[in-house]
Every structure is written in structure tokens, then in C-alpha cells.
Design a protein around this motif. Structure first.
Motif, PDB file in Angstrom:
ATOM      1  N   GLU A 122       0.842  -1.199   0.000  1.00 46.88           N
ATOM      2  CA  GLU A 122       0.000   0.000   0.000  1.00 46.88           C
ATOM      3  C   GLU A 122       0.877   1.248   0.000  1.00 46.88           C
ATOM      4  O   GLU A 122       1.642   1.483   0.936  1.00 46.88           O
ATOM      5  CB  GLU A 122      -0.923  -0.012   1.225  1.00 46.88           C
ATOM      6  CG  GLU A 122      -1.762   1.243   1.414  1.00 46.88           C
ATOM      7  CD  GLU A 122      -2.690   1.531   0.244  1.00 46.88           C
ATOM      8  OE1 GLU A 122      -3.525   0.678  -0.080  1.00 46.88           O
ATOM      9  OE2 GLU A 122      -2.546   2.611  -0.368  1.00 46.88           O
ATOM     10  N   ALA A 123       0.757   2.034  -1.067  1.00 43.39           N
ATOM     11  CA  ALA A 123       1.387   3.366  -1.154  1.00 43.39           C
ATOM     12  C   ALA A 123       2.894   3.374  -0.887  1.00 43.39           C
ATOM     13  O   ALA A 123       3.410   4.315  -0.308  1.00 43.39           O
ATOM     14  CB  ALA A 123       0.672   4.345  -0.220  1.00 43.39           C
ATOM     15  N   THR A 169      -5.872   2.778  -4.887  1.00 43.03           N
ATOM     16  CA  THR A 169      -6.095   1.375  -4.563  1.00 43.03           C
ATOM     17  C   THR A 169      -7.243   0.821  -5.404  1.00 43.03           C
ATOM     18  O   THR A 169      -7.156  -0.288  -5.932  1.00 43.03           O
ATOM     19  CB  THR A 169      -6.446   1.239  -3.062  1.00 43.03           C
ATOM     20  OG1 THR A 169      -5.502   1.998  -2.320  1.00 43.03           O
ATOM     21  CG2 THR A 169      -6.413  -0.207  -2.605  1.00 43.03           C
ATOM     22  N   ASP A 204       0.589  -1.034  -4.563  1.00 41.64           N
ATOM     23  CA  ASP A 204      -0.520  -0.739  -5.486  1.00 41.64           C
ATOM     24  C   ASP A 204      -0.306   0.568  -6.253  1.00 41.64           C
ATOM     25  O   ASP A 204      -0.712   0.705  -7.393  1.00 41.64           O
ATOM     26  CB  ASP A 204      -1.877  -0.755  -4.758  1.00 41.64           C
ATOM     27  CG  ASP A 204      -1.969   0.237  -3.610  1.00 41.64           C
ATOM     28  OD1 ASP A 204      -0.924   0.778  -3.183  1.00 41.64           O
ATOM     29  OD2 ASP A 204      -3.094   0.469  -3.121  1.00 41.64           O
ATOM     30  N   HIS A 205       0.338   1.536  -5.608  1.00 41.42           N
ATOM     31  CA  HIS A 205       0.639   2.831  -6.248  1.00 41.42           C
ATOM     32  C   HIS A 205       1.656   3.504  -5.366  1.00 41.42           C
ATOM     33  O   HIS A 205       2.002   2.973  -4.304  1.00 41.42           O
ATOM     34  CB  HIS A 205      -0.620   3.700  -6.370  1.00 41.42           C
ATOM     35  CG  HIS A 205      -1.381   3.786  -5.086  1.00 41.42           C
ATOM     36  ND1 HIS A 205      -0.959   4.555  -4.034  1.00 41.42           N
ATOM     37  CD2 HIS A 205      -2.473   3.131  -4.651  1.00 41.42           C
ATOM     38  CE1 HIS A 205      -1.784   4.385  -3.023  1.00 41.42           C
ATOM     39  NE2 HIS A 205      -2.716   3.514  -3.351  1.00 41.42           N
TER      40      HIS A 205
END
Ligand SMILES: [Zn+2]
Length: 528
Positions: A234-235, A273, A448-449
Motif C-alpha cells: 500500500e502506497a 487502490t 498498489d501505487h
């Protein structure tokens, strides 16, 4: 309060919205149009008038005795919040942002909640709403009201046309060259995005298209069963991983781990997300993917399921699987009922590993794929994302009001959360090592990013892809393969190749040795 016609009230509210709730839009217009000279003051002023007329036209079209006030009040309230988020985080409210907002649960919204937001809501939302509520409106008979509306619509359209042609060169060239500017208009862009989101959401009820129903696992004579753990991060942005050359030691454990293949040139499918996670598991590549298309067809986990030879488990310490795990076993690890490692702040990613050994041991005759969806570096409260013992860099930003912290304090909190992910991934590898002899073991990790941490005044993530900075799309990712894994020798050479989320679908099928017509070896990172 003075009695007035509904049209006049609409004009007042429209002007208020343009002058007060479009700070972000005008900041960006002026930035794009810099330097401001005598030649362009007039076109810039015309934007104020044009936007006011356009918003007024929209409201007039849907206004009636029963809808005018509720509509204006709803828009005033929402726009005050949109204004706050756009000014604070430099985000735009597009359809994927609306998807985020709709799918956000109470925990997550509490993290964004603060005093400044309440002030925006009170002064720019509730106060003008109260004035609208108290203003007596003059309607007359339904016939005269209708005529009045028609007259207003005609006049507004005429005025818009006249202004457009008076500045036609400005409007055709400037706004064609600077299309992203319209993303910052309030409330027009979020109304448009809401329509787009609703359009997308209500179309997905169509039947789910099957995918890879021909899937089988390869030659079973190769004795060892497979065990793959896919970690969805996540991030986590690439440049904050020491493995990618970051100056701080944010990967103390993974750097010592043998067999880690760090993917230095990995890019995400989306900047949020809600887009990236379904895209990662989808057969569509970034250019073809949309949430609507992704939801209309089975994903790679379904293909694995069709083999009948793979047991699948999704554990989620994020918010949900975004529909990816709808047809496989799903366990919520944000709940203390499942996650044994919850403290007073939150449930930890590490808790997802507890009990996995039992799950694997119960399936000696099956291939196993486990997906772990991390809380990772979810912002803005990075300081909450790791247990105190991982607080390596100090002082840390202790608020979700990122702009109140120094760049260094934000970085410190963010980097500490990366160190916790480093620990989590090394623990995952430690679990896999226990099966190295018995199974072909592998781990794939991809964030995810990325995340903006204040560079150029940008925070968080979610900008439309084409205008997103590298920090939001260049993501952390790595592979780990166990001893004597047949794919091991091919992957080391891929570490600096241009790779993306598009590769995940085919890589999972490759690692699991699945034969199916939907597999594309060219996109499989592990294919020789
Ligand atoms: Zn995310």
C-alpha cells in the motif's frame, strides 16, 4: 430576509461557489497563465463570469419549487468539503476518488477528520446553507414559474455563447492545451465525476464473463507442490526503498536476504487502490483497464481456481479486496476477531502471517496461493502504520494535517512505515523458507501505487494517471524464490527491466505452471 426569485438565489449561490470554493481552480489557472499581464486580465475575469453562468444554468435546469433549496444546500455542503480536500492535499475529485470515498469505512474517514475541515464545513458550507434555507422564495403560479425558468435558461445560454465568442481564441486554445484545469472546478467536476461513477457502478450487474476455463496445472510428475504468496503493498513508492538506492537504510532485513530480486523499474496501473488492485489481477493491461471492465470478467485468481488443483486464500489488512477476492476464501484481518496482532492503534500487517502454517500444512496435496493485502504506508497518518519499536527516524509527523508538518517529519514517519514493511516481507520469506524442501516456494511483492509526500505541494495519491508525478506511479516491488525453484535463474536478469502491474497476471500463471489459452509468456516475468 429579503424575498427573491429562485433564479436570483441560484445566481448568488453560483457566484459564491465560484469565488469561494474554487481556490484550487484559480490557483492552477493563474499558475498556468503566469505571468499575468494587461492582455489576459480580461480573459481571466471572463472565466469567473463564465463559470458562474454555467453553474447557474445547471442549477436552473433542475430547479423546481421542491428541489431548488435542497439542491443548493447539498451542493454548498459538499463543495465546502471538496474545497478543503483540494486545497489541503492538491487532489482532484474524479470518479476514482469518488469510488474511494464511497468505499471508505469509518476508521479511514476518522483519520482525515480534523478541525480545519470542520471550519471549512461550518463557514463555507453550513452558514451559507442556513442563509439559503431562510431566504423566502417567490414562485407564483406553476405557469409563471415555468416561464421564468425558460426565460432564465435562454438568457444564460445566450450570455455563455456571447462571452465564448468574445474570447473564442482564449477558450479554444487555452482550454484545449490545459484540459486538466477543468478537473479543479468546483462543483462541476465532482458532479460530472459522480455521474461517471454511478454510470460505471450500475452497469457492472451484467453477467460475469468467464476467463481461462481451460486452465490446468502443468506436469504433475514434478513432485513438489507449489506455494506462492503474493503481497499487495500500500502506497510504497520505489525511491523510498534502500534496495532502489534510497540513502536511508529502509530495507535492513531484505538487503541481507539472499534470493531477493528487487524490481527497480516497476510502474503501477493506477494511482489509487480502487484502480490498481483490480487491475493487477486483471487480464487487461493498463491502457485497456477500467474498473467496469475489470468487474465484468473473472481475474487471475478465478483462473487458478478453475484448475481445481490450487487452494486460494486472501487475507486483507487494508480495507477490502476491491472485488478481486469475491469468489475465493476471504478473511478480514482488520478485525481483532481474526488478527491476533491488534494494538490500541490498529491491527498490524504481521498478524496476517499468524496461522498460515496451519493453513498450508492442512493441504499437502494441493498447490497453494495466498494473497496478503497490506495496510502498508496508507496515508496520511503514516505514524500509525508501525509499532513504536520501528520508529527509527525521528521526529515524526504526528498529525494527519500533513501541511502542518515539515517535509522531514513526514518523511520520517513514512520511512518508518517502510521499515515495518521490510520486516513484514522478511517474515513472510521466513515462513516460506520452512517449506523450501517440500514445495516450490515464491513470493511476489508489489505496491498498489506510490505516494506524494509534499513534492510541489502534492500529498497522498490519486491524481489522474497522465498528470500524476513519478512518485505516485513508480512503485516498490520485488520477487523472492526458494532454493531450486525452476524459475529462479530467469528472474534475476529482470531486476532493471521496464515492468508494471500488467506483468502480474501472467507471472502468477507462470509461477504456478498453469496451462491456459489466456496466458501470455511475453508478459510473464519468470519466463526464460
Ligand atoms: Zn492504495
Amino acid at each position: 430576509m429579503k424575498t427573491m426569485t429562485p433564479i436570483r438565489l441560484i445566481l448568488y449561490v453560483s457566484l459564491f461557489l465560484v469565488l469561494v470554493d474554487n481556490v484550487s481552480f484559480f490557483t492552477n489557472v493563474i499558475k498556468t497563465y503566469y505571468p499575468i499581464g494587461a492582455d489576459n486580465i480580461l480573459p481571466l475575469l471572463s472565466i469567473v463570469v463564465m463559470l458562474t453562468l454555467f453553474i447557474a444554468l445547471l442549477f436552473t435546469l433542475v430547479s423546481s419549487r421542491y428541489t431548488t433549496k435542497p439542491l443548493l444546500i447539498a451542493i454548498l455542503l459538499i463543495s465546502s468539503l471538496a474545497n478543503y480536500f483540494m486545497n489541503t492535499y492538491q487532489v482532484v475529485i474524479d470518479d476514482s476518488m469518488i469510488q474511494n470515498i464511497v468505499e471508505t469505512n469509518v476508521d479511514e474517514s476518522m483519520e482525515l477528520f480534523d478541525v480545519k475541515m470542520l471550519l471549512y464545513l461550518l463557514l463555507l458550507g453550513i452558514v451559507p446553507s442556513y442563509l439559503v434555507y431562510k431566504t423566502p422564495l417567490l414562485y407564483g403560479t406553476w405557469r409563471s414559474a415555468l416561464l421564468q425558468r425558460l426565460k432564465a435558461v435562454v438568457i444564460l445560454v445566450l450570455l455563455i455563447v456571447i462571452i465564448f465568442f468574445s474570447f473564442s481564441r482564449f477558450y479554444t486554445s487555452f482550454f484545449r492545451e490545459h484540459k486538466p484545469l477543468r478537473f479543479y472546478t468546483n462543483p462541476t467536476y465532482y458532479i460530472y465525476s459522480l455521474g461517471k461513477y454511478i454510470g460505471n457502478t450500475f452497469h457492472i450487474q451484467e453477467e460475469l464473463k468467464p476467463l481461462g476455463r481451460d486452465a490446468t496445472v502443468g506436469d504433475a510428475s514434478s513432485a513438489r507442490k507449489k506455494l506462492l504468496i503474493v503481497v499487495v503493498g500500500e502506497a510504497a513508492r520505489a525511491d523510498r526503498f534502500a534496495l532502489n538506492g534510497y540513502k536511508r537504510a529502509t530495507n535492513p532485513l531484505l538487503e541481507k536476504e539472499e534470493g531477493v530480486v528487487n524490481l527497480s523499474n516497476l510502474y503501477s496501473c493506477g494511482t489509487s487502490t480502487g484502480i490498481s488492485v483490480p487491475c493487477m489481477f486483471s487480464i487487461y493491461d493498463k491502457d485497456d483497464f477500467s474498473v467496469k471492465k475489470g468487474r465484468s470478467i473473472e481475474n487471475v485468481l478465478d483462473v487458478l481456481q478453475h484448475t481445481g488443483a490450487v487452494d486460494l486464500l486472501w487475507r486483507d489488512n487494508n480495507f477490502n479486496s476491491k472485488g478481486v477476492a469475491d469468489r475465493i476464501t476471504y478473511e478480514n484481518y482488520k478485525s481483532a476477531a481474526n488478527n491476533p496482532m491488534c494494538d490500541s492503534i490498529e491491527c498490524r500487517d504481521e498478524g496476517m502471517l499468524v496461522g498460515l502454517k496451519g493453513y498450508i500444512d492442512e493441504r499437502p496435496e494441493k498447490d497453494v496461493v495466498i494473497v496478503l493485502h497490506q495496510m502498508g504506508n496508507h496515508g496520511p497518518a503514516y505514524y500509525k502504520r508501525y509499532p513504536k519499536s520501528f520508529e527509527t527516524f525521528t521526529p515524526v509527523c504526528q498529525t494527519n494535517q500533513l501541511e502542518e508538518c515539515s517535509q522531514e517529519e513526514i518523511s520520517n514517519a513514512y520511512d518508518n512505515a517502510i521499515i515495518y514493511t521490510d520486516y513484514f516481507l522478511s517474515q513472510t520469506i521466513a515462513l516460506l523458507k520452512q517449506y523450501e524442501a517440500a514445495r516450490e516456494t515464491a513470493m511476489i511483492y508489489m505496491s498498489d501505487h506510490g505516494e506524494s509526500l509534499g513534492e510541489n505541494g502534492l500529498y497522498l495519491h490519486g491524481l489522474p494517471y497522465f498528470m500524476a508525478p513519478d512518485t505516485q506511479t513508480h512503485i516498490a516491488g520485488l520477487l523472492w524464490f526458494g532454493k531450486e525453484h525452476p524459475k529462479k535463474e530467469y528472474v534475476a536478469a529482470r531486476r532493471d527491466d521496464a515492468l508494471s502491474h500488467d506483468n502480474l497476471f501472467h507471472t502468477i500463471l507462470g509461477v504456478m505452471d498453469v496451462n491456459t489459452s489466456v496466458y501470455d509468456a511475453a508478459l510473464d516475468m519468470t519466463h526464460p
